[in-house]
Scaffold this active site. Sequence first.
Site, PDB file in Angstrom:
ATOM      1  N   ARG A   1       0.801  -1.219   0.000  1.00 25.81           N
ATOM      2  CA  ARG A   1       0.000   0.000   0.000  1.00 25.81           C
ATOM      3  C   ARG A   1       0.836   1.271   0.000  1.00 25.81           C
ATOM      4  NH1 ARG A   1      -2.473  -3.966   2.780  1.00 25.81           N
ATOM      5  NH2 ARG A   1      -1.737  -3.239   4.788  1.00 25.81           N
TER       6      ARG A   1
ATOM      7  N   GLU B   1       2.312  -7.083  13.817  1.00 21.83           N
ATOM      8  CA  GLU B   1       1.298  -7.446  14.805  1.00 21.83           C
ATOM      9  C   GLU B   1       0.708  -8.832  14.609  1.00 21.83           C
ATOM     10  OE1 GLU B   1      -0.726  -4.676  11.805  1.00 21.83           O
ATOM     11  OE2 GLU B   1       1.226  -4.884  12.722  1.00 21.83           O
TER      12      GLU B   1
END
Length: 184
Positions: A71, A108
Site C-alpha cells: 500500500r 502485529e
Amino acid sequence: MSETENEVKDPRIQGIKTKIRVVPDFPKKGIMFQDITTLLLDPKAFKDTIDLFVERYRDMNISVVAGIEARGFMFGPPIALAIGAKFVPLRKPKKLPGEIIFEEYELEYGSDRLEMQVGAVDSGDRALVVDDLIATGGTLCAAMNLLERAGAKVVECACVIELPELKGRERLEGKSLCVLVEYR
C-alpha cells in the site's frame, strides 16, 4: 500532531477519514483492518491525501521516497513525482531482481522481511518512508534500518493512518512521523 489538531488545521482530513473502511477480523481474527481501497476509489479524497503530503514535503529536500509494499506503492510514487524525488520500492521477499539487501521484522500478526535493490539509494540521500498505516511500528523500523544501512538519512515517515494504542510511534526511536488520521 494529533488527529483533532489535524482536523482543525485542515478540513480535508475529515473527508479522508470518512473514506477509510474498517474490516473486522482481517487478515485474522481480532485484527481491525484499516482498508484504504475505499479511499482510493474516491478521487477527491485520494488527491487530498497526496496533496497534504506533497504540501508538507515539497520544501524538505527529499531525494528519495521509499514506499513499503504494497500500500505504500499507492501513495509513494505520486508524492515522489510531485516533489521531484526518486521512488524506491521496498518489497517483500523474492520480488526484486539483482542484488538486494534486506531487513527482517516482526509485525502485529507474524513476521516478514523487506528487501531493496543495492544501489537504489545513494549515501547522503534524504529519504521519506511512506506506508498506509503504522500499527506496531515494525515495518517502518525495518524500512528505516534498510535505508540507513544503505547510507540514506531518513528525514521522516509518513502514514495515512495510525493505530496509537499499538504504540508503534514509540518504536521509531525519535524519528519524526506524519500521520493524517488516528483510529482509537
